[in-house]
Structures are given as structure tokens and as C-alpha cells.
Scaffold this motif. Structure first.
Motif, PDB file in Angstrom:
ATOM      1  N   PRO A 147      -8.296  16.556  16.128  1.00 15.11           N
ATOM      2  CA  PRO A 147      -9.048  16.484  15.156  1.00 15.11           C
ATOM      3  C   PRO A 147      -9.312  14.803  14.956  1.00 15.11           C
ATOM      4  CG  PRO A 147      -7.136  17.714  14.573  1.00 15.11           C
ATOM      5  CD  PRO A 147      -6.997  17.238  15.831  1.00 15.11           C
ATOM      6  N   SER A 148     -10.412  14.622  14.503  1.00 18.73           N
ATOM      7  CA  SER A 148     -10.763  13.172  14.155  1.00 18.73           C
ATOM      8  C   SER A 148      -9.759  12.579  13.380  1.00 18.73           C
ATOM      9  CB  SER A 148     -12.227  13.321  13.462  1.00 18.73           C
ATOM     10  OG  SER A 148     -12.685  11.978  13.020  1.00 18.73           O
ATOM     11  N   GLY A 149      -9.263  11.442  13.444  1.00 16.82           N
ATOM     12  CA  GLY A 149      -8.542  10.645  12.821  1.00 16.82           C
ATOM     13  C   GLY A 149      -7.074  11.124  12.820  1.00 16.82           C
ATOM     14  N   PHE A 150      -6.637  11.947  14.086  1.00 18.39           N
ATOM     15  CA  PHE A 150      -5.440  12.478  14.355  1.00 18.39           C
ATOM     16  C   PHE A 150      -4.625  11.302  15.095  1.00 18.39           C
ATOM     17  CE2 PHE A 150      -2.044  14.806  16.977  1.00 18.39           C
ATOM     18  CZ  PHE A 150      -1.279  15.265  15.825  1.00 18.39           C
ATOM     19  N   LYS A 174      -2.833   8.551  13.184  1.00 20.42           N
ATOM     20  CA  LYS A 174      -1.662   9.269  12.498  1.00 20.42           C
ATOM     21  C   LYS A 174      -0.373   9.611  13.644  1.00 20.42           C
ATOM     22  CE  LYS A 174      -3.660  10.182   8.842  1.00 20.42           C
ATOM     23  NZ  LYS A 174      -3.813   9.071   7.647  1.00 20.42           N
ATOM     24  N   GLU A 197      -3.698  19.517   8.248  1.00 21.66           N
ATOM     25  CA  GLU A 197      -4.447  18.736   7.332  1.00 21.66           C
ATOM     26  C   GLU A 197      -5.876  18.285   7.791  1.00 21.66           C
ATOM     27  OE1 GLU A 197      -2.551  15.518   5.894  1.00 21.66           O
ATOM     28  OE2 GLU A 197      -0.941  16.631   4.700  1.00 21.66           O
ATOM     29  N   LEU A 198      -5.909  17.694   9.034  1.00 21.83           N
ATOM     30  CA  LEU A 198      -7.201  17.157   9.605  1.00 21.83           C
ATOM     31  C   LEU A 198      -7.883  18.333  10.704  1.00 21.83           C
ATOM     32  CD1 LEU A 198      -5.799  13.959  11.139  1.00 21.83           C
ATOM     33  CD2 LEU A 198      -7.424  14.096   9.111  1.00 21.83           C
ATOM     34  N   SER A 199      -7.295  19.488  10.644  1.00 21.75           N
ATOM     35  CA  SER A 199      -8.184  20.478  11.123  1.00 21.75           C
ATOM     36  C   SER A 199      -8.943  21.490  10.224  1.00 21.75           C
ATOM     37  CB  SER A 199      -6.944  21.480  11.980  1.00 21.75           C
ATOM     38  OG  SER A 199      -6.470  20.723  13.106  1.00 21.75           O
ATOM     39  N   LYS A 235       0.020  16.555   9.890  1.00 15.79           N
ATOM     40  CA  LYS A 235      -1.363  16.104   9.785  1.00 15.79           C
ATOM     41  C   LYS A 235      -2.233  16.576  10.574  1.00 15.79           C
ATOM     42  CE  LYS A 235       0.129  12.637   7.360  1.00 15.79           C
ATOM     43  NZ  LYS A 235      -0.211  12.455   5.942  1.00 15.79           N
TER      44      LYS A 235
END
Length: 52
Positions: free
Chosen positions: A15-18, A21, A49-51, A46
Motif C-alpha cells: 500500500p502507498s505510504g507503507f 511506516k 489501515e493503508l490497505s 499499519k
């Protein structure tokens, strides 16, 4: 299955932004602010959340 690298695109992509994290969680693990269980729990949380 998700590949172990963070630069894939399409269906197997993380996921974008993972990756930031993961970097933060690794920093906590390596500096003793988290144990392995907390590290894994953080990444699982995380990722979920991001998925969404």
C-alpha cells in the motif's frame, strides 16, 4: 502474496505510504523502543489501515 521489495506496482504492490511506516517501525525495533512482537503488530496494523 506480497513480494519482499517495496518497489513493485499493480496487484502485488505494498500500500502507498507503507514503506515509511516500515522504516519507522524498524528504527523503533533497532533502538530498543519495540520488541519483535510490537514490531510485527505495528506492521500488521499499519498495513491494514493503508490497505483500505
Amino acid at each position: 502474496m506480497t513480494p519482499s521489495f517495496g518497489n513493485e506496482s499493480g496487484v502485488p504492490a505494498l500500500p502507498s505510504g507503507f514503506i515509511p511506516k516500515v522504516d519507522a517501525a524498524l528504527n523503533d525495533l533497532l533502538n530498543g523502543r519495540a520488541d519483535v512482537d510490537k514490531f510485527v503488530a505495528t506492521l500488521n496494523t499499519k498495513f491494514k489501515e493503508l490497505s483500505k
